[in-house]
Design a protein around this motif. Sequence first.
Motif, PDB file in Angstrom:
ATOM      1  N   PHE A  50       0.828  -1.205   0.000  1.00  0.00           N
ATOM      2  CA  PHE A  50       0.000   0.000   0.000  1.00  0.00           C
ATOM      3  C   PHE A  50       0.869   1.265   0.000  1.00  0.00           C
ATOM      4  CE2 PHE A  50      -2.412  -3.480   1.912  1.00  0.00           C
ATOM      5  CZ  PHE A  50      -3.484  -3.528   1.047  1.00  0.00           C
ATOM      6  N   ASN A  51       0.622   2.195   0.934  1.00  0.00           N
ATOM      7  CA  ASN A  51       1.326   3.483   0.888  1.00  0.00           C
ATOM      8  C   ASN A  51       2.368   3.600   1.991  1.00  0.00           C
ATOM      9  OD1 ASN A  51      -0.295   3.752   3.104  1.00  0.00           O
ATOM     10  ND2 ASN A  51      -1.501   5.466   2.338  1.00  0.00           N
ATOM     11  N   ASN A  52       2.993   2.497   2.372  1.00  0.00           N
ATOM     12  CA  ASN A  52       4.008   2.546   3.421  1.00  0.00           C
ATOM     13  C   ASN A  52       5.282   3.254   2.992  1.00  0.00           C
ATOM     14  OD1 ASN A  52       3.681   0.940   6.161  1.00  0.00           O
ATOM     15  ND2 ASN A  52       2.375  -0.057   4.642  1.00  0.00           N
ATOM     16  N   PHE A  53       5.563   3.292   1.703  1.00  0.00           N
ATOM     17  CA  PHE A  53       6.845   3.795   1.233  1.00  0.00           C
ATOM     18  C   PHE A  53       6.725   5.087   0.431  1.00  0.00           C
ATOM     19  CE2 PHE A  53       7.125  -0.939   1.263  1.00  0.00           C
ATOM     20  CZ  PHE A  53       7.864  -1.029   2.429  1.00  0.00           C
ATOM     21  N   GLY A  54       5.581   5.715   0.451  1.00  0.00           N
ATOM     22  CA  GLY A  54       5.342   6.926  -0.310  1.00  0.00           C
ATOM     23  C   GLY A  54       4.018   6.819  -1.038  1.00  0.00           C
ATOM     24  N   ILE A  55       3.825   7.667  -2.035  1.00  0.00           N
ATOM     25  CA  ILE A  55       2.583   7.685  -2.804  1.00  0.00           C
ATOM     26  C   ILE A  55       2.884   7.280  -4.241  1.00  0.00           C
ATOM     27  CG2 ILE A  55       0.678   9.111  -3.668  1.00  0.00           C
ATOM     28  CD1 ILE A  55       0.959  10.843  -1.177  1.00  0.00           C
ATOM     29  N   VAL A  56       2.277   6.188  -4.681  1.00  0.00           N
ATOM     30  CA  VAL A  56       2.422   5.722  -6.059  1.00  0.00           C
ATOM     31  C   VAL A  56       1.414   6.466  -6.926  1.00  0.00           C
ATOM     32  CG1 VAL A  56       2.246   3.750  -7.620  1.00  0.00           C
ATOM     33  CG2 VAL A  56       3.277   3.463  -5.354  1.00  0.00           C
ATOM     34  N   THR A  57       1.881   7.073  -7.996  1.00  0.00           N
ATOM     35  CA  THR A  57       0.993   7.839  -8.878  1.00  0.00           C
ATOM     36  C   THR A  57       0.630   7.087 -10.152  1.00  0.00           C
ATOM     37  OG1 THR A  57       2.945   8.956  -9.761  1.00  0.00           O
ATOM     38  CG2 THR A  57       1.729  10.074  -8.011  1.00  0.00           C
ATOM     39  N   THR A  58       1.558   6.255 -10.663  1.00  0.00           N
ATOM     40  CA  THR A  58       1.246   5.398 -11.809  1.00  0.00           C
ATOM     41  C   THR A  58       1.908   4.043 -11.616  1.00  0.00           C
ATOM     42  OG1 THR A  58       3.172   6.004 -13.170  1.00  0.00           O
ATOM     43  CG2 THR A  58       1.207   7.395 -13.377  1.00  0.00           C
ATOM     44  N   VAL A  59       1.351   3.041 -12.256  1.00  0.00           N
ATOM     45  CA  VAL A  59       1.942   1.708 -12.274  1.00  0.00           C
ATOM     46  C   VAL A  59       2.019   1.243 -13.722  1.00  0.00           C
ATOM     47  CG1 VAL A  59      -0.322   0.585 -11.928  1.00  0.00           C
ATOM     48  CG2 VAL A  59       1.797  -0.657 -11.380  1.00  0.00           C
ATOM     49  N   THR A  60       3.111   0.587 -14.071  1.00  0.00           N
ATOM     50  CA  THR A  60       3.259  -0.010 -15.394  1.00  0.00           C
ATOM     51  C   THR A  60       3.108  -1.519 -15.244  1.00  0.00           C
ATOM     52  OG1 THR A  60       4.747   1.755 -16.114  1.00  0.00           O
ATOM     53  CG2 THR A  60       4.761  -0.275 -17.400  1.00  0.00           C
ATOM     54  N   MET A  61       2.181  -2.090 -16.037  1.00  0.00           N
ATOM     55  CA  MET A  61       1.844  -3.507 -15.901  1.00  0.00           C
ATOM     56  C   MET A  61       2.005  -4.242 -17.220  1.00  0.00           C
ATOM     57  SD  MET A  61      -1.608  -3.296 -13.539  1.00  0.00           S
ATOM     58  CE  MET A  61      -1.481  -5.054 -13.140  1.00  0.00           C
ATOM     59  N   LYS A  62       2.265  -5.542 -17.111  1.00  0.00           N
ATOM     60  CA  LYS A  62       2.264  -6.406 -18.288  1.00  0.00           C
ATOM     61  C   LYS A  62       0.865  -6.426 -18.894  1.00  0.00           C
ATOM     62  CE  LYS A  62       5.500  -9.655 -16.133  1.00  0.00           C
ATOM     63  NZ  LYS A  62       5.647 -11.051 -15.624  1.00  0.00           N
ATOM     64  N   THR A  63       0.800  -6.478 -20.215  1.00  0.00           N
ATOM     65  CA  THR A  63      -0.484  -6.658 -20.892  1.00  0.00           C
ATOM     66  C   THR A  63      -0.515  -8.020 -21.555  1.00  0.00           C
ATOM     67  OG1 THR A  63       0.334  -5.641 -22.935  1.00  0.00           O
ATOM     68  CG2 THR A  63      -0.756  -4.193 -21.332  1.00  0.00           C
ATOM     69  N   TYR A  64      -1.716  -8.499 -21.804  1.00  0.00           N
ATOM     70  CA  TYR A  64      -1.926  -9.798 -22.449  1.00  0.00           C
ATOM     71  C   TYR A  64      -2.968  -9.649 -23.548  1.00  0.00           C
ATOM     72  CZ  TYR A  64       0.436 -11.456 -18.252  1.00  0.00           C
ATOM     73  OH  TYR A  64       1.344 -11.645 -17.239  1.00  0.00           O
ATOM     74  N   ALA A  65      -2.740 -10.362 -24.648  1.00  0.00           N
ATOM     75  CA  ALA A  65      -3.733 -10.359 -25.720  1.00  0.00           C
ATOM     76  C   ALA A  65      -5.066 -10.836 -25.165  1.00  0.00           C
ATOM     77  CB  ALA A  65      -3.289 -11.266 -26.857  1.00  0.00           C
ATOM     78  N   GLN A  66      -6.148 -10.134 -25.513  1.00  0.00           N
ATOM     79  CA  GLN A  66      -7.455 -10.460 -24.962  1.00  0.00           C
ATOM     80  C   GLN A  66      -8.517 -10.493 -26.053  1.00  0.00           C
ATOM     81  OE1 GLN A  66      -8.262 -11.174 -21.455  1.00  0.00           O
ATOM     82  NE2 GLN A  66      -9.802 -12.075 -22.802  1.00  0.00           N
ATOM     83  N   SER A  67      -9.009 -11.693 -26.320  1.00  0.00           N
ATOM     84  CA  SER A  67     -10.140 -11.840 -27.230  1.00  0.00           C
ATOM     85  C   SER A  67     -11.427 -11.599 -26.459  1.00  0.00           C
ATOM     86  CB  SER A  67     -10.157 -13.258 -27.798  1.00  0.00           C
ATOM     87  OG  SER A  67     -10.449 -14.196 -26.763  1.00  0.00           O
ATOM     88  N   GLN A  68     -12.548 -11.767 -27.114  1.00  0.00           N
ATOM     89  CA  GLN A  68     -13.805 -11.813 -26.365  1.00  0.00           C
ATOM     90  C   GLN A  68     -13.797 -13.037 -25.461  1.00  0.00           C
ATOM     91  OE1 GLN A  68     -16.972 -11.468 -29.446  1.00  0.00           O
ATOM     92  NE2 GLN A  68     -17.455  -9.544 -28.392  1.00  0.00           N
ATOM     93  N   VAL A  69     -14.572 -12.956 -24.391  1.00  0.00           N
ATOM     94  CA  VAL A  69     -14.663 -14.051 -23.440  1.00  0.00           C
ATOM     95  C   VAL A  69     -16.108 -14.545 -23.385  1.00  0.00           C
ATOM     96  CG1 VAL A  69     -12.767 -13.115 -22.084  1.00  0.00           C
ATOM     97  CG2 VAL A  69     -15.124 -12.546 -21.440  1.00  0.00           C
ATOM     98  N   TRP A  70     -16.279 -15.713 -22.807  1.00  0.00           N
ATOM     99  CA  TRP A  70     -17.615 -16.255 -22.587  1.00  0.00           C
ATOM    100  C   TRP A  70     -17.917 -16.197 -21.100  1.00  0.00           C
ATOM    101  CZ3 TRP A  70     -19.563 -19.928 -19.380  1.00  0.00           C
ATOM    102  CH2 TRP A  70     -20.883 -20.340 -19.608  1.00  0.00           C
ATOM    103  N   GLY A  71     -19.141 -15.755 -20.761  1.00  0.00           N
ATOM    104  CA  GLY A  71     -19.518 -15.818 -19.355  1.00  0.00           C
ATOM    105  C   GLY A  71     -20.489 -14.739 -18.951  1.00  0.00           C
ATOM    106  N   GLY A  72     -20.650 -14.617 -17.632  1.00  0.00           N
ATOM    107  CA  GLY A  72     -21.568 -13.648 -17.065  1.00  0.00           C
ATOM    108  C   GLY A  72     -22.217 -14.180 -15.806  1.00  0.00           C
TER     109      GLY A  72
END
Length: 492
Positions: free
Chosen positions: A220-242
């Motif tokens: 969380f915020n124990n070490f300062g304030i995070v303003t942005t995060v860079t994350m891995k992305t993954y190819a995403q097709s449509q999904v089934w569900g609900g």
Amino acid sequence: MTLLPSLIFAVISGLTGLSAATTELRRADYTATCQQIAAAVSSESKVYYSGSPTYNKDNEHWASSSSQPSACSFEPANAQDVGIALNILGENQTPFAVRSGGHTANSGFSSTPGVQIALFQFSEVVYDANAQTATIGMGLIWDNVYSELDKYGVTVVGAKTTGVGVGGTVLGGGYTYLSNQYGLSVDNAVAFELVMPNGTVTSITSSSDPDLFYGLRVSFNNFGIVTTVTMKTYAQSQVWGGRISYAEAQWDPVNTAIANFVSKVTDPKACVYSTTDYASGAVVIMNILFYDAPTYPDGIFDELLEIPHLEKDISTRAYSNLVQTLPANASSGLRAMFHWVPIEQFTLPILEMVKNQTLYYGELLSESSGFLISYDLIPFLPSLYSHSDTPSAFPSSRDSGQGYSFIEVYYGWTNASDDDVMLRLGAESAAYMKQFAVDAGQDVANALIYPNCAPPGTAMEDMYGDALPHLQSIRSAVDPGNVMGLTGGWRF
């Protein structure tokens, strides 16, 4: 029990001599800090006061038990202005809070009587196709992130329900429908823009500062304030569900179907999320079915689909649309608590026990203020924690890397006079369910509690285990002046 909050208030406000005049004086001191921040930061950053709609938005939380009026709210437009504010707050010893999505249930974790920092202006999603990453502002909710990344045919591992902010998820864990494939949100963070307690703005990666990168994930915020995060992305097709919902009469066949699913299905693209809601004497069982492809393999979900149901909203759809099928915001505005019960596997006896807990506590609380209780069953594969490239603060070595399924306990109510009894009974139920699993032979006695679902008063050792001394040493090095101790939340 219900008199306890007023007794505490009497001790603080009367017996210690903290008069109403003193309280107003402190508020005036906090307002002076607000004015100092407003004068020091750039024109793009704004300070708001009571009576402003923006002030109200900045202070409002999903759970009313988490909201409190601040002296002012501050919406920084850039990381440098966050640093200026931190310096002023530290110099004046003014309490503050940091709000991303405001989805915490614990009082004072992202609210304050001092300066409320709301990160809403950090609202960009920048996709880097070459690096296969997305840089995400901490002022966003995941709905916005998923919708923006839909344009590129990719997604990230964020929250599983609508209306949840980026900050608490990516700094506190982050379980979702994609976790069997890719791990938790924290496992997928590759860089953080961090405003350190001394006001310095820096980028933290596993190579630039391995210790701090380790600590930022699930800290969380124990070490300062995070303003942005860079994350891995993954190819995403449509999904089934609900969503598919059942009446109480179908509880037993639904439990049987869930037990069969978790015992037979090892496909990491498949997921079932089951929640049982009890309110006003009525029970509704609601399942989210998910498969990470436009269609699902024959047989995986057939048993659940064949049970007579109240309503069904299942189709092939965008991933962002599927996340919105779980109406988490329906309980917005209630006072709230969460708890977390680790489970190795959802067997039929475990599911029957959860049914009995729902009915027992639902009937017990029927005389309390308007309430909703939910017991959410979230099965995962044991390989859940095997997807991180580098170590993170959760799970610690105390868990030996075991990936747990879990029961998420949620109690919501309307009257503050019921706070003590709801917190007590929620904890009582969670303790009973964990012991039931241990007695059934499941190795969960020493499992750590997920910090995002830990109730007030949880010991830090119970969330971070063997990692705690290391985290405390990082905190001492990064924040020797204890600036972050002026804000709420879990403190090392």
